[in-house]
Design a protein around this motif. Sequence first.
Motif, PDB file in Angstrom:
ATOM      1  N   LYS A 185      56.512  88.305 -43.448  1.00 39.42           N
ATOM      2  CA  LYS A 185      56.501  87.194 -44.419  1.00 39.42           C
ATOM      3  C   LYS A 185      57.457  87.436 -45.605  1.00 39.42           C
ATOM      4  CE  LYS A 185      53.112  85.032 -42.228  1.00 39.42           C
ATOM      5  NZ  LYS A 185      53.234  85.646 -40.932  1.00 39.42           N
ATOM      6  N   ALA A 186      58.349  88.437 -45.462  1.00 39.51           N
ATOM      7  CA  ALA A 186      59.355  88.693 -46.507  1.00 39.51           C
ATOM      8  C   ALA A 186      60.546  87.757 -46.277  1.00 39.51           C
ATOM      9  CB  ALA A 186      59.824  90.145 -46.443  1.00 39.51           C
ATOM     10  N   PRO A 187      61.258  87.358 -47.353  1.00 37.65           N
ATOM     11  CA  PRO A 187      62.439  86.494 -47.169  1.00 37.65           C
ATOM     12  C   PRO A 187      63.497  87.193 -46.314  1.00 37.65           C
ATOM     13  CG  PRO A 187      61.951  86.835 -49.510  1.00 37.65           C
ATOM     14  CD  PRO A 187      61.054  87.738 -48.748  1.00 37.65           C
ATOM     15  N   VAL A 188      64.220  86.409 -45.514  1.00 42.77           N
ATOM     16  CA  VAL A 188      65.225  86.988 -44.621  1.00 42.77           C
ATOM     17  C   VAL A 188      66.324  87.709 -45.410  1.00 42.77           C
ATOM     18  CG1 VAL A 188      66.746  84.961 -44.410  1.00 42.77           C
ATOM     19  CG2 VAL A 188      66.494  86.524 -42.473  1.00 42.77           C
ATOM     20  N   GLU A 189      66.588  87.265 -46.650  1.00 41.40           N
ATOM     21  CA  GLU A 189      67.585  87.943 -47.492  1.00 41.40           C
ATOM     22  C   GLU A 189      67.175  89.396 -47.744  1.00 41.40           C
ATOM     23  OE1 GLU A 189      67.952  83.710 -47.807  1.00 41.40           O
ATOM     24  OE2 GLU A 189      66.198  84.993 -48.269  1.00 41.40           O
ATOM     25  N   GLU A 190      65.863  89.642 -47.815  1.00 43.09           N
ATOM     26  CA  GLU A 190      65.347  91.001 -48.015  1.00 43.09           C
ATOM     27  C   GLU A 190      65.402  91.801 -46.720  1.00 43.09           C
ATOM     28  OE1 GLU A 190      64.216  92.838 -50.724  1.00 43.09           O
ATOM     29  OE2 GLU A 190      65.248  91.184 -51.737  1.00 43.09           O
ATOM     30  N   THR A 191      64.994  91.182 -45.607  1.00 41.10           N
ATOM     31  CA  THR A 191      64.913  91.920 -44.345  1.00 41.10           C
ATOM     32  C   THR A 191      66.298  92.303 -43.824  1.00 41.10           C
ATOM     33  OG1 THR A 191      64.807  89.882 -43.031  1.00 41.10           O
ATOM     34  CG2 THR A 191      62.716  90.846 -43.731  1.00 41.10           C
ATOM     35  N   ARG A 192      67.326  91.548 -44.224  1.00 46.85           N
ATOM     36  CA  ARG A 192      68.698  91.904 -43.815  1.00 46.85           C
ATOM     37  C   ARG A 192      69.099  93.284 -44.345  1.00 46.85           C
ATOM     38  NH1 ARG A 192      70.764  86.234 -45.445  1.00 46.85           N
ATOM     39  NH2 ARG A 192      70.678  85.053 -43.494  1.00 46.85           N
ATOM     40  N   LYS A 193      68.470  93.729 -45.434  1.00 47.38           N
ATOM     41  CA  LYS A 193      68.857  94.999 -46.054  1.00 47.38           C
ATOM     42  C   LYS A 193      68.479  96.215 -45.203  1.00 47.38           C
ATOM     43  CE  LYS A 193      68.752  93.051 -50.703  1.00 47.38           C
ATOM     44  NZ  LYS A 193      67.988  92.888 -51.956  1.00 47.38           N
ATOM     45  N   LYS A 194      67.658  95.994 -44.190  1.00 46.51           N
ATOM     46  CA  LYS A 194      67.295  97.083 -43.287  1.00 46.51           C
ATOM     47  C   LYS A 194      68.360  97.287 -42.207  1.00 46.51           C
ATOM     48  CE  LYS A 194      62.337  96.351 -43.882  1.00 46.51           C
ATOM     49  NZ  LYS A 194      62.048  97.678 -44.450  1.00 46.51           N
ATOM     50  N   ILE A 195      69.384  96.428 -42.239  1.00 48.77           N
ATOM     51  CA  ILE A 195      70.380  96.406 -41.169  1.00 48.77           C
ATOM     52  C   ILE A 195      71.775  96.576 -41.762  1.00 48.77           C
ATOM     53  CG2 ILE A 195      71.320  95.035 -39.270  1.00 48.77           C
ATOM     54  CD1 ILE A 195      68.605  93.454 -39.360  1.00 48.77           C
ATOM     55  N   CYS A 196      72.496  97.602 -41.293  1.00 47.63           N
ATOM     56  CA  CYS A 196      73.870  97.851 -41.767  1.00 47.63           C
ATOM     57  C   CYS A 196      74.850  97.692 -40.612  1.00 47.63           C
ATOM     58  CB  CYS A 196      73.988  99.266 -42.342  1.00 47.63           C
ATOM     59  SG  CYS A 196      72.989  99.518 -43.820  1.00 47.63           S
ATOM     60  N   LEU A 197      76.049  97.196 -40.939  1.00 45.73           N
ATOM     61  CA  LEU A 197      77.065  96.964 -39.917  1.00 45.73           C
ATOM     62  C   LEU A 197      78.358  97.703 -40.262  1.00 45.73           C
ATOM     63  CD1 LEU A 197      75.060  94.505 -39.547  1.00 45.73           C
ATOM     64  CD2 LEU A 197      77.012  93.201 -38.742  1.00 45.73           C
ATOM     65  N   VAL A 198      78.965  98.265 -39.238  1.00 41.23           N
ATOM     66  CA  VAL A 198      80.261  98.919 -39.372  1.00 41.23           C
ATOM     67  C   VAL A 198      81.280  98.113 -38.570  1.00 41.23           C
ATOM     68  CG1 VAL A 198      81.608 100.988 -38.792  1.00 41.23           C
ATOM     69  CG2 VAL A 198      79.280 101.226 -39.694  1.00 41.23           C
ATOM     70  N   ASP A 199      82.408  97.761 -39.201  1.00 40.96           N
ATOM     71  CA  ASP A 199      83.486  97.110 -38.454  1.00 40.96           C
ATOM     72  C   ASP A 199      84.696  98.037 -38.418  1.00 40.96           C
ATOM     73  OD1 ASP A 199      84.646  96.917 -40.969  1.00 40.96           O
ATOM     74  OD2 ASP A 199      84.551  94.713 -41.080  1.00 40.96           O
ATOM     75  N   SER A 200      85.848  97.534 -38.074  1.00 38.03           N
ATOM     76  CA  SER A 200      87.031  98.392 -37.906  1.00 38.03           C
ATOM     77  C   SER A 200      87.471  99.052 -39.213  1.00 38.03           C
ATOM     78  CB  SER A 200      88.195  97.577 -37.328  1.00 38.03           C
ATOM     79  OG  SER A 200      88.494  96.482 -38.182  1.00 38.03           O
ATOM     80  N   LYS A 201      87.019  98.518 -40.336  1.00 38.10           N
ATOM     81  CA  LYS A 201      87.404  99.077 -41.635  1.00 38.10           C
ATOM     82  C   LYS A 201      86.308  99.943 -42.257  1.00 38.10           C
ATOM     83  CE  LYS A 201      90.691  95.418 -42.828  1.00 38.10           C
ATOM     84  NZ  LYS A 201      90.650  94.711 -41.550  1.00 38.10           N
ATOM     85  N   GLY A 202      85.223 100.149 -41.520  1.00 40.63           N
ATOM     86  CA  GLY A 202      84.128 100.977 -42.030  1.00 40.63           C
ATOM     87  C   GLY A 202      82.879 100.173 -42.317  1.00 40.63           C
ATOM     88  N   LEU A 203      81.981 100.774 -43.086  1.00 41.87           N
ATOM     89  CA  LEU A 203      80.714 100.127 -43.418  1.00 41.87           C
ATOM     90  C   LEU A 203      80.972  98.847 -44.223  1.00 41.87           C
ATOM     91  CD1 LEU A 203      77.605 100.682 -43.143  1.00 41.87           C
ATOM     92  CD2 LEU A 203      77.723 101.653 -45.448  1.00 41.87           C
ATOM     93  N   ILE A 204      80.255  97.773 -43.863  1.00 42.00           N
ATOM     94  CA  ILE A 204      80.397  96.520 -44.610  1.00 42.00           C
ATOM     95  C   ILE A 204      79.549  96.635 -45.878  1.00 42.00           C
ATOM     96  CG2 ILE A 204      79.920  94.039 -44.576  1.00 42.00           C
ATOM     97  CD1 ILE A 204      80.549  94.079 -41.588  1.00 42.00           C
ATOM     98  N   VAL A 205      80.231  96.667 -47.017  1.00 44.66           N
ATOM     99  CA  VAL A 205      79.548  96.857 -48.306  1.00 44.66           C
ATOM    100  C   VAL A 205      79.989  95.763 -49.284  1.00 44.66           C
ATOM    101  CG1 VAL A 205      79.206  99.359 -48.064  1.00 44.66           C
ATOM    102  CG2 VAL A 205      81.362  98.487 -49.020  1.00 44.66           C
ATOM    103  N   SER A 206      79.241  95.617 -50.375  1.00 39.91           N
ATOM    104  CA  SER A 206      79.473  94.514 -51.317  1.00 39.91           C
ATOM    105  C   SER A 206      80.860  94.545 -51.953  1.00 39.91           C
ATOM    106  CB  SER A 206      78.397  94.496 -52.397  1.00 39.91           C
ATOM    107  OG  SER A 206      78.304  95.765 -53.007  1.00 39.91           O
ATOM    108  N   SER A 207      81.440  95.751 -52.120  1.00 34.78           N
ATOM    109  CA  SER A 207      82.770  95.835 -52.743  1.00 34.78           C
ATOM    110  C   SER A 207      83.857  95.221 -51.849  1.00 34.78           C
ATOM    111  CB  SER A 207      83.109  97.293 -53.062  1.00 34.78           C
ATOM    112  OG  SER A 207      83.094  98.072 -51.880  1.00 34.78           O
TER     113      SER A 207
END
Length: 590
Positions: A358-380
């Motif tokens: 019952k947590a908002p999906v915006e919160e549950t996304r934080k349990k999931i990290c993605l790496v693309d060709s440039k490395g970890l996808i981060v806010s910067s």
Amino acid sequence: MESTMKEMRDGASVLDFDSKSTVEGGVEDVYGEDRATEDQLVTPWTISVASGYCLLRDPRHNKGLAFTEKERDAHYLRGLLPPAVISQQLQEKKLMNSIRQYEVPLQKYVAMMELERNERLFYKLLIDNVEELLPVVYTPTVGEACQKYGSIFRRPQGLYISLKEKGKILEVLKNWPERSIQVIVVTDGERILGLGDLGCQGMGIPVGKLALYTALGGIRPSACLPITVDVGTNNEQLLKDEFYIGLRQRRATGQEYAELLDEFMSAVKQNYGEKVLIQFEDFANHNAFELLAKYGTTHLVFNDDIQGTASVVLAGVVAALKLIGGTLAEHRFLFLGAGEAGTGIAELIALEISKQTKAPVEETRKKICLVDSKGLIVSSRKDSLQHFKKPWAHEHEPVNNLLDAVKVIKPTILIGSSGVGRTFTKEVIEAMASFNEKPLILALSNPTSQSECTAEEAYTWSKGRAIFASGSPFDPFEYNGKVFVPGQANNAYIFPGFGLGLVISGAIRVHDDMLLAASEALAKQVTEENFEKGLIYPPFSNIRKISANIAANVAAKAYELGVATRLPRPQNLVKCAESCMYTPVYRNYR
């Protein structure tokens, strides 16, 4: 009806049928247009079909040597066939013996495709030998077939709509002989599996997918339509290939592309109605997300690469919890690959965690990290990211590669959807095993050559502790005296049953909750016996039963959401799904 049949011209082949006005369970369909199977259809059997030489070249009605002596006399077949009369079972045995003689998978693929002269025998073979033949007609062999499609091309399959047809797509659709279409699989060939731009030769994918809709999901063959939208190709090798069968020009983009697709989508709805399922297949990322977002609110559309992959992977993860312990919300996920498959899986997992906690999906996304060709996808990196990656840009220090990301994030579940082979290295798997008793490793990229690691590598490098599944099939592997059976996170578990669920409910839109319903149904099909072998997916030998259960769950959700049009709702949806499934046994002629 009977008098009409008797009045038919002599020599026309007529099939016996049982007249039914309703499918078991109460789904009424006066016109027979939306039935999942022709075995519940009255209309085709009230008219004559070909006779004599033409009958033997009509794939839907040809039985080859299975025509009886009486049928041969009645339908002008005497002398056109050798004298032996053999059963469908014997035909099947003979063909399987023949197919097994080939050592090269592509030869097996060509042999299967040539069987289209006898449609029911093709599907009988595929249904009865699904575990053996699935890798032949689908992943991984279909990838090689697409690469060589120009060379192995025998006769047109499906419908080709190119830029030449702009302004007259509706007329082109009317050229297709079937009027009652329930499922369309369409590709533009830009991102075929992990092989890239194969242009018009991508037709092998819609053809293969729809064969599975019939064999595994029971949608009748005549209700399936494979389509390739040819807007050119940027594959230089194909443009120079004298055997290339598509437009010899660079890919159309922008407005020209959008207008062609818009005309196509409008024409499909106009010609086949609101309830036809349009499955987008192997479109490049930039188009796949836009098409799904654009038409998801106006058409019954489904993207197998984004949604089907997500649903089958979520099912595997949910089932794996029995082996690795904990709830979904307690696990940490790391993805290699942030394209349509990776972000689609991540979003569906986040939605399921949100549903459970019952947590908002915006919160549950934080349990999931993605790496693309440039490395970890981060806010910067947010300003430079494509729109579909932005929800995954979490607050975190930049990390340049997968191994460092594994060490920093310490995921319990590692998922590969990068399309790049051998990226789950020994160091990556060893790192996963160093802080997980039973690391869950999903190497999903297809075909086999693009898999992030092999089953043998995952088991060996984790010292037999990994729970492993892949996109392409791998053989069982023995390690320290124990035989490990790798699971296959194959979309074929989901999309045939999913499509059947939409058909039997008469759904007019696809909703994320339907994908969750499909995942839950699939996860429940994994038995204790499967878990003991390390499997997180059930065997394909039970796929029709699995598809019926998925269809029932999806249909139930469609009724719950108010997007089903088949009323009243059948009391037993599993029985309804099973009764609607096409069966490829031969019909009797009279």
